[in-house]
Design a protein around this motif. Structure first.
Motif, PDB file in Angstrom:
ATOM      1  N   ARG A  96      81.772  -8.277  16.372  1.00  0.00           N
ATOM      2  CA  ARG A  96      80.790  -8.282  15.287  1.00  0.00           C
ATOM      3  C   ARG A  96      80.076  -9.625  15.224  1.00  0.00           C
ATOM      4  N   ILE A  97      78.780  -9.535  14.950  1.00  0.00           N
ATOM      5  CA  ILE A  97      77.957 -10.732  14.785  1.00  0.00           C
ATOM      6  C   ILE A  97      77.159 -10.576  13.498  1.00  0.00           C
ATOM      7  N   ASP A  98      77.262 -11.554  12.620  1.00  0.00           N
ATOM      8  CA  ASP A  98      76.419 -11.624  11.428  1.00  0.00           C
ATOM      9  C   ASP A  98      75.276 -12.564  11.794  1.00  0.00           C
ATOM     10  N   LEU A  99      74.083 -12.020  11.958  1.00  0.00           N
ATOM     11  CA  LEU A  99      72.958 -12.831  12.430  1.00  0.00           C
ATOM     12  C   LEU A  99      72.566 -13.942  11.460  1.00  0.00           C
ATOM     13  N   THR A 100      73.034 -13.881  10.209  1.00  0.00           N
ATOM     14  CA  THR A 100      72.753 -14.999   9.298  1.00  0.00           C
ATOM     15  C   THR A 100      73.565 -16.231   9.677  1.00  0.00           C
ATOM     16  N   LYS A 101      74.602 -16.033  10.479  1.00  0.00           N
ATOM     17  CA  LYS A 101      75.437 -17.158  10.919  1.00  0.00           C
ATOM     18  C   LYS A 101      75.085 -17.641  12.323  1.00  0.00           C
ATOM     19  N   TYR A 102      74.225 -16.902  13.015  1.00  0.00           N
ATOM     20  CA  TYR A 102      73.798 -17.265  14.371  1.00  0.00           C
ATOM     21  C   TYR A 102      72.271 -17.310  14.403  1.00  0.00           C
ATOM     22  N   LEU A 103      71.711 -18.342  13.829  1.00  0.00           N
ATOM     23  CA  LEU A 103      70.255 -18.429  13.677  1.00  0.00           C
ATOM     24  C   LEU A 103      69.518 -18.662  14.986  1.00  0.00           C
ATOM     25  N   ASN A 104      70.247 -19.003  16.046  1.00  0.00           N
ATOM     26  CA  ASN A 104      69.602 -19.207  17.350  1.00  0.00           C
ATOM     27  C   ASN A 104      69.533 -17.914  18.165  1.00  0.00           C
ATOM     28  N   ASN A 105      69.989 -16.814  17.605  1.00  0.00           N
ATOM     29  CA  ASN A 105      69.955 -15.513  18.275  1.00  0.00           C
ATOM     30  C   ASN A 105      69.166 -14.547  17.397  1.00  0.00           C
ATOM     31  N   ASN A 106      68.211 -13.840  17.981  1.00  0.00           N
ATOM     32  CA  ASN A 106      67.346 -12.938  17.232  1.00  0.00           C
ATOM     33  C   ASN A 106      67.274 -11.572  17.893  1.00  0.00           C
ATOM     34  N   ILE A 107      66.887 -10.590  17.108  1.00  0.00           N
ATOM     35  CA  ILE A 107      66.594  -9.263  17.656  1.00  0.00           C
ATOM     36  C   ILE A 107      65.219  -9.326  18.289  1.00  0.00           C
ATOM     37  N   VAL A 108      65.136  -8.874  19.527  1.00  0.00           N
ATOM     38  CA  VAL A 108      63.844  -8.896  20.211  1.00  0.00           C
ATOM     39  C   VAL A 108      63.206  -7.510  20.287  1.00  0.00           C
ATOM     40  N   GLU A 109      64.046  -6.460  20.266  1.00  0.00           N
ATOM     41  CA  GLU A 109      63.486  -5.111  20.288  1.00  0.00           C
ATOM     42  C   GLU A 109      64.537  -4.073  19.947  1.00  0.00           C
ATOM     43  N   LYS A 110      64.050  -2.924  19.494  1.00  0.00           N
ATOM     44  CA  LYS A 110      64.916  -1.748  19.374  1.00  0.00           C
ATOM     45  C   LYS A 110      65.016  -1.160  20.763  1.00  0.00           C
ATOM     46  N   THR A 111      66.169  -0.604  21.088  1.00  0.00           N
ATOM     47  CA  THR A 111      66.383  -0.077  22.425  1.00  0.00           C
ATOM     48  C   THR A 111      67.288   1.143  22.352  1.00  0.00           C
TER      49      THR A 111
END
Length: 113
Positions: A96-111
């Motif tokens: 599991r990844i909470d993106l609020t805690k990993y600000l250097n990683n973003n969603i780039v597209e739905k796939t």
């Protein structure tokens, strides 16, 4: 109404261009809060739409593929994800990844999986 109209215009496919991904349109609306739009109304709009519904498969900037498992109400563009494919190890893994805690990683597209 202007906020809804701009969101629809940004995300809709047109004959002359592809629609913008929802998270990019949301970033635009947030950036225009207190400039073009009342920021409080932008926040209300964001609470009433779901950019990445549970079960949406997304590709991350890191190259990983993940499934949305929960929302972050305060950060609609940064949901909680379950990584299902780690491109580095070339094997399926679940974390599991909470993106609020990993600000250097973003969603780039739905796939798709």
């Amino acid at each position: 109404v202007a906020i809804c109209d701009v969101y629809d215009a940004l995300t809709a496919h047109r004959v002359y261009r592809q629609g913008m991904p929802p998270h990019k349109a949301i970033e635009y609306l947030i950036s225009m809060g207190n400039h073009q739009f009342d920021y409080q109304l932008v926040k209300i709009f964001l609470k009433n739409i779901c950019i990445y519904p549970k079960g949406t498969v997304v590709k991350l900037q890191s190259g990983e593929t993940a499934i949305v498992v929960d929302q972050n109400e305060s950060w609609p563009t940064r949901p909680i994800l379950e990584v299902v494919d780690d491109h580095k190890s070339k094997r399926m893994k679940r974390s599991r990844i909470d993106l609020t805690k990993y600000l250097n990683n973003n969603i780039v597209e739905k796939t798709k999986l």
